[in-house]
Structure formats: structure tokens, C-alpha cells
Design a protein around this motif. Sequence first.
Motif, PDB file in Angstrom:
ATOM      1  N   HIS A 254       0.656  -1.186  -0.064  1.00  0.00           N
ATOM      2  CA  HIS A 254       0.023  -0.045   0.091  1.00  0.00           C
ATOM      3  C   HIS A 254       0.912   1.214  -0.076  1.00  0.00           C
ATOM      4  CE1 HIS A 254      -3.254  -2.845   0.693  1.00  0.00           C
ATOM      5  NE2 HIS A 254      -4.137  -1.820   0.750  1.00  0.00           N
ATOM      6  N   LEU A 255       1.933   1.228   0.521  1.00  0.00           N
ATOM      7  CA  LEU A 255       2.713   2.332   0.766  1.00  0.00           C
ATOM      8  C   LEU A 255       3.639   2.658  -0.549  1.00  0.00           C
ATOM      9  CD1 LEU A 255       4.491   1.745   4.245  1.00  0.00           C
ATOM     10  CD2 LEU A 255       2.827   3.597   3.735  1.00  0.00           C
ATOM     11  N   ASN A 256       3.821   1.693  -1.111  1.00  0.00           N
ATOM     12  CA  ASN A 256       4.386   1.534  -2.526  1.00  0.00           C
ATOM     13  C   ASN A 256       3.648   1.772  -3.805  1.00  0.00           C
ATOM     14  OD1 ASN A 256       7.085   1.613  -1.088  1.00  0.00           O
ATOM     15  ND2 ASN A 256       6.761  -0.742  -1.403  1.00  0.00           N
ATOM     16  N   ASN A 257       2.281   2.071  -3.424  1.00  0.00           N
ATOM     17  CA  ASN A 257       1.392   2.085  -4.564  1.00  0.00           C
ATOM     18  C   ASN A 257       1.543   0.970  -5.502  1.00  0.00           C
ATOM     19  OD1 ASN A 257       0.102   4.512  -3.419  1.00  0.00           O
ATOM     20  ND2 ASN A 257       2.106   5.714  -4.275  1.00  0.00           N
ATOM     21  N   GLU A 258       1.679  -0.220  -5.064  1.00  0.00           N
ATOM     22  CA  GLU A 258       1.720  -1.261  -6.036  1.00  0.00           C
ATOM     23  C   GLU A 258       0.556  -2.116  -6.333  1.00  0.00           C
ATOM     24  OE1 GLU A 258       4.624  -3.870  -4.223  1.00  0.00           O
ATOM     25  OE2 GLU A 258       6.275  -2.540  -3.989  1.00  0.00           O
ATOM     26  N   ARG A 259      -0.530  -1.173  -6.333  1.00  0.00           N
ATOM     27  CA  ARG A 259      -1.814  -2.004  -6.474  1.00  0.00           C
ATOM     28  C   ARG A 259      -2.624  -1.082  -7.489  1.00  0.00           C
ATOM     29  NH1 ARG A 259      -5.640  -1.118  -2.249  1.00  0.00           N
ATOM     30  NH2 ARG A 259      -4.909   1.005  -2.139  1.00  0.00           N
ATOM     31  N   ASP A 260      -3.687  -1.837  -8.095  1.00  0.00           N
ATOM     32  CA  ASP A 260      -4.559  -1.473  -9.169  1.00  0.00           C
ATOM     33  C   ASP A 260      -5.204  -0.337  -8.999  1.00  0.00           C
ATOM     34  OD1 ASP A 260      -6.348  -0.888 -11.428  1.00  0.00           O
ATOM     35  OD2 ASP A 260      -6.334  -3.125 -11.829  1.00  0.00           O
ATOM     36  N   GLU A 261      -4.912   0.824  -9.527  1.00  0.00           N
ATOM     37  CA  GLU A 261      -5.637   2.160  -9.249  1.00  0.00           C
ATOM     38  C   GLU A 261      -7.267   1.990  -9.133  1.00  0.00           C
ATOM     39  OE1 GLU A 261      -4.664   5.253 -11.991  1.00  0.00           O
ATOM     40  OE2 GLU A 261      -2.656   5.114 -11.296  1.00  0.00           O
ATOM     41  N   SER A 262      -7.841   0.978  -9.852  1.00  0.00           N
ATOM     42  CA  SER A 262      -9.147   0.790  -9.691  1.00  0.00           C
ATOM     43  C   SER A 262      -9.709   0.266  -8.443  1.00  0.00           C
ATOM     44  CB  SER A 262      -9.766  -0.009 -11.058  1.00  0.00           C
ATOM     45  OG  SER A 262      -9.270  -1.559 -10.660  1.00  0.00           O
ATOM     46  N   GLU A 263      -8.877  -0.405  -7.713  1.00  0.00           N
ATOM     47  CA  GLU A 263      -8.939  -0.952  -6.356  1.00  0.00           C
ATOM     48  C   GLU A 263      -9.727   0.168  -5.436  1.00  0.00           C
ATOM     49  OE1 GLU A 263      -5.850  -2.885  -4.980  1.00  0.00           O
ATOM     50  OE2 GLU A 263      -5.717  -4.330  -6.641  1.00  0.00           O
ATOM     51  N   GLN A 264     -10.927  -0.330  -4.719  1.00  0.00           N
ATOM     52  CA  GLN A 264     -11.715   0.718  -3.761  1.00  0.00           C
ATOM     53  C   GLN A 264     -10.543   0.909  -2.434  1.00  0.00           C
ATOM     54  OE1 GLN A 264     -15.468  -0.990  -2.861  1.00  0.00           O
ATOM     55  NE2 GLN A 264     -15.623   0.429  -0.931  1.00  0.00           N
ATOM     56  N   GLU A 265     -11.022   2.235  -1.901  1.00  0.00           N
ATOM     57  CA  GLU A 265     -10.122   2.308  -0.702  1.00  0.00           C
ATOM     58  C   GLU A 265     -10.641   1.197   0.574  1.00  0.00           C
ATOM     59  OE1 GLU A 265      -9.105   6.270   1.748  1.00  0.00           O
ATOM     60  OE2 GLU A 265     -11.549   5.313   2.141  1.00  0.00           O
ATOM     61  N   ASP A 266      -9.469   0.301   0.840  1.00  0.00           N
ATOM     62  CA  ASP A 266      -9.740  -0.556   1.912  1.00  0.00           C
ATOM     63  C   ASP A 266      -9.434  -0.273   3.351  1.00  0.00           C
ATOM     64  OD1 ASP A 266      -6.974  -0.980   2.053  1.00  0.00           O
ATOM     65  OD2 ASP A 266      -7.033  -1.845   0.157  1.00  0.00           O
ATOM     66  N   ALA A 281       3.078  11.702  19.311  1.00  0.00           N
ATOM     67  CA  ALA A 281       2.687  10.898  20.372  1.00  0.00           C
ATOM     68  C   ALA A 281       1.317  10.312  20.141  1.00  0.00           C
ATOM     69  CB  ALA A 281       2.632  11.742  21.640  1.00  0.00           C
ATOM     70  N   GLY A 282       1.244   9.082  20.230  1.00  0.00           N
ATOM     71  CA  GLY A 282      -0.009   8.353  20.167  1.00  0.00           C
ATOM     72  C   GLY A 282      -0.823   8.104  18.745  1.00  0.00           C
ATOM     73  N   SER A 283       0.459   8.230  17.770  1.00  0.00           N
ATOM     74  CA  SER A 283       0.051   8.006  16.498  1.00  0.00           C
ATOM     75  C   SER A 283       0.089   6.496  16.107  1.00  0.00           C
ATOM     76  CB  SER A 283       1.462   8.311  15.351  1.00  0.00           C
ATOM     77  OG  SER A 283       2.590   7.666  15.742  1.00  0.00           O
ATOM     78  N   LEU A 284      -0.679   6.322  15.242  1.00  0.00           N
ATOM     79  CA  LEU A 284      -0.999   4.869  14.701  1.00  0.00           C
ATOM     80  C   LEU A 284       0.171   4.086  14.070  1.00  0.00           C
ATOM     81  CD1 LEU A 284      -3.589   3.188  15.031  1.00  0.00           C
ATOM     82  CD2 LEU A 284      -4.057   3.664  12.709  1.00  0.00           C
ATOM     83  N   THR A 285       1.169   3.277  14.571  1.00  0.00           N
ATOM     84  CA  THR A 285       2.099   2.672  14.112  1.00  0.00           C
ATOM     85  C   THR A 285       1.717   1.615  13.314  1.00  0.00           C
ATOM     86  OG1 THR A 285       2.618   1.080  15.834  1.00  0.00           O
ATOM     87  CG2 THR A 285       3.453   3.548  16.249  1.00  0.00           C
ATOM     88  N   HIS A 286       2.734   1.107  12.596  1.00  0.00           N
ATOM     89  CA  HIS A 286       2.398  -0.369  11.788  1.00  0.00           C
ATOM     90  C   HIS A 286       2.115  -1.473  12.615  1.00  0.00           C
ATOM     91  CE1 HIS A 286       5.035   0.898   7.734  1.00  0.00           C
ATOM     92  NE2 HIS A 286       4.133   1.609   8.007  1.00  0.00           N
TER      93      HIS A 286
END
Length: 499
Positions: A254-266, A281-286
Motif C-alpha cells: 500500500h505504501l509503495n502504491n503497487e496496487r491497481d488504481e481501480s481498487e476501492q479504498e480498503d 505521540a499516540g500515532s498509529l504505528t505499523h
Amino acid sequence: MVSLWLLPLLTLLPLILILKGKQWKRTNLPPGPLKLPIIGNLHQLSELPHRSLWKLSKKYGPIMHLQFGLKPTLVVSSPEMASEIMKSHDLECCSRPELMGPKRLSYNFIDIALAPYNDYWREMRKVCVLELFSLKRVQSFRPIREERVASMISSILKSSSSSTPINLSEIFLNITDDITCRVAFGKNYKGREFDNGRFGKAMQEATVVLGSFSGADFFPYVGWIMDKFTGLHGRRENCFHEFDHFYQSVIDEHLNNERDESEQEDITDVLLNIGRDHKGAGSLTHNHIKAILMNIFLGGVDSGAIVMEWAMAELVKNPKVMKKVQDEIRSIVGKKGKVDEADIDQLKFLKMVIKETLRLHPSLPLLLPREVISHFTINGYDIYPKTRVLVNAWAIGRDPKHWKNPEEFIPERFMDSVIDYKGTHFELLPFGSGRRGCPGINMGISVIELTLANLLHAFDWGLPDGIKKEDINMDEQSGLAVRKKAPVYLVPINYLIDP
């Protein structure tokens, strides 16, 4: 079961006795059966703990105190006592047992449903409720559900002409897995590099190891040695490392944008966007994202499939109910080919069938254990910190004080009833209640309703040759989630063919 873990337990007997002797002497506890030294009441648990605890509750009452190893345990088996725990005293007992928490594991993430009550859990819960499982978000995934269910029906139609029984249990697991993958990741990952069968196996292994007897759960400080001896510790580590590798590959894609552009936001997109918008502080980590994804899969794939499996088994055992629900669907939908989600609100009897299935066959018959944070009293009994709390949703759904003919499958009992399964009516608790209630109810139910509606609309269902409805095996299989011991094999008969 006993012989495998008894050997290391006996070698640790002196240390356990010392630790047990230091336990706080507690009085005025709820009633319960006599305990054996060291193992307490563990010997009274069968392969299906919800059933053995239900039998004990008939003798000792709807609130019982037992000792599982060194862990004091409160077992609740009535709607009234469940309301006390999950409503009146929700804050005092909304944590999880510490040994199920991330501090005891070598990997850095854990399904948030198993995390203790703390700032981390509260933040993750907020993300799930407000961002991932809101009604608006669930509705946004409607095209995915409808497309995958239509594909499932098409596949069954191709095979229906042969009059060969099909494995509905397998089909249900595939459809919930497929929809969950597409909602969470944007695509199905079967056959990709990670998988080669590994993803499905890892999912099955996770439900097995989390549902297995763990020495660490019952014998603090020394139980991990028992888990090493039985191999459970290694299995658990390997399983979650598999998931760690897979979830990281999904995040990187997802970070590298390796997906089809037509794919819906997941959901992965949503979580990464939240992480970008709330840095610091309090951020959403991997690791936070992996924990939420783990929650979605362990909570959604197996449980949804299990509900549909039991529903079809009950319907084929009760042909009058089957005909009634099919008549309703077909009168509303006609022969337009499929049931859309827009039709579901009109299918009142189908919803009753699902409620009745959840009453008799909650996928988690013993809700995930809670742990008491601070002292409180129920009916004059003292409940102390560190006590584990088990709510027997299976027993509550069969309580004769609240359900007439509780062992019978009678969807009509909900005809004039306001009782629902969303956690506000304690007679029916398949998804829990309070702070620890399942946040993904709407997501899960939407898949169950749409799948069952289409199967019952498109096909009549027959039993394999030589099988009568009385022969259907309704035995349960033990595990974290309780499914049917025998898969559901039925013969699909195409109803949509023009006469």
C-alpha cells in the motif's frame, strides 16, 4: 488432556505450593464446587467447557467461583448476572488476563480484542468504532459483498445440475475470507507469494492455539515451561510471525502504491491515512495496524462462517422453517436473480432465523475472558482484582427462565420480541456487551444476511442420498470458536431455472 501437562506440573509442585500459599485469603466468594490441590477445578472441564460449566451452574447457580490452576475464575450463566458484569460493573472488569497481553509475547502486536484495558486498547477501540466499523463505512463495502456473493451463487449454479452434494461449510469459510480480504486489503491474497496455502493454514492455526489449553493462562510464573514442553509456545510464536510477515507485506504494498488504481479504498488505506494525519505521540504505528487487522480476521472470518453453517444445518433439520423463510425471500425478491442488500430490511423472518441461530449456537459460547480491575460485590459476594470472568453466552441463550422450549429451533419466538443481539439485551449475547462488545457486529451480520438470503433464494436444498434430517450430526467441535464437528453437505437444486 491431563497426562500431557501433568509431568512438568509435578516437577514444579514445590514452587507452585509456595506461590499458592502466598495468595490472598479470600472470603465471602460466590458458591462453587470443591477444588483439588494445585489444579483446582481444571479436572471438571470437558472438551466443551461451555457445556461442563453449564452443568455445574445448574447445581451452584448462575454466578460461580472456580479455581483453574492458580487463577480464581468467576463464571456467569444468566442474563441477570451478565448484566451485573457487563453493565453495572463493566468498568471494574473490562480488562483481559495479563498473560494474553503483548508483554508476554515476543512479537510486537496482538489482536486488540485480547489486549488489557489501558490507553493502547482505548485508542485502538476508538479507531475501530469511529473509523472502521461505523455504519457508513460498512455500507461503503456493499459492492464488494454483493459482487462476491453473486460470484459464489454463480459457481454453485454451475455445479447444481449434477445433483452432487456440496460442502457448504467450506463455501462459507471461503466467502467470509474472500470478503474480509477484499475489505481489509483491497484484494484476495490466495495464491500470492505469502500464501501458497500458508495464509489459510496460519488462520486455522491461530484459532487452534488461542483455543488450546495453555499452562501460562492458569499457572502464572511457571506455566510458560508447560507450554514449552507441549510445544504450544513455539506454535503460537510461529503462527504470529507468519502474520507479522504477511501484514507487513500488505502495508508495504500500500505504501509503495503497487496496487491497481481501480481498487476501492480498503481498511489498510484508512489506517495508513489515520497514521499520516496523526503523527507524533499516540500515532498509529505499523504494529497498531497489524493488531487491528488481526482483530478483523480472527473475529470475522471464522465466526461468520460458523453462524451460517449452523443456520443451514438447523434449517435443513426444520423443513417447515426452511420453506417459510424461502417463501418470504422469494415473495419479496421474485425471480430477478439475486437478493440485493436493499432487500434485506424487508426480510423479517430471515432476521429471526439468524437471531435464533445466534441464540442456540453463538460462535464464542464462552465470551473472551475478562479480568477484574478493582473490587466490587454482586449479590453480596466479593469479587476481587485479578479474578478471571467467563460469561457463558451459550448457557444464557438456553436459560429456561427466559426462553420457552430453549433447546428447540423456533425463530418465531422473536416475532413480537424486542430482544436483539447488539449487547443491550442480556438474554442474547453472541457478540458480548459493554466496553468489550464486538465493534464489528454490523460488518459481520451484513455478510451473514446477504449470503444466506441469496442461497435460500436461488436454491432449494436437499440432503445427500440415504441421509435423513434425523441423521444430521449436530455435535460441536471444541476450540476458540465452536463450529459443527461434521461439515454441512447439501444438494443445491436450482430454483431460478424457468419452468
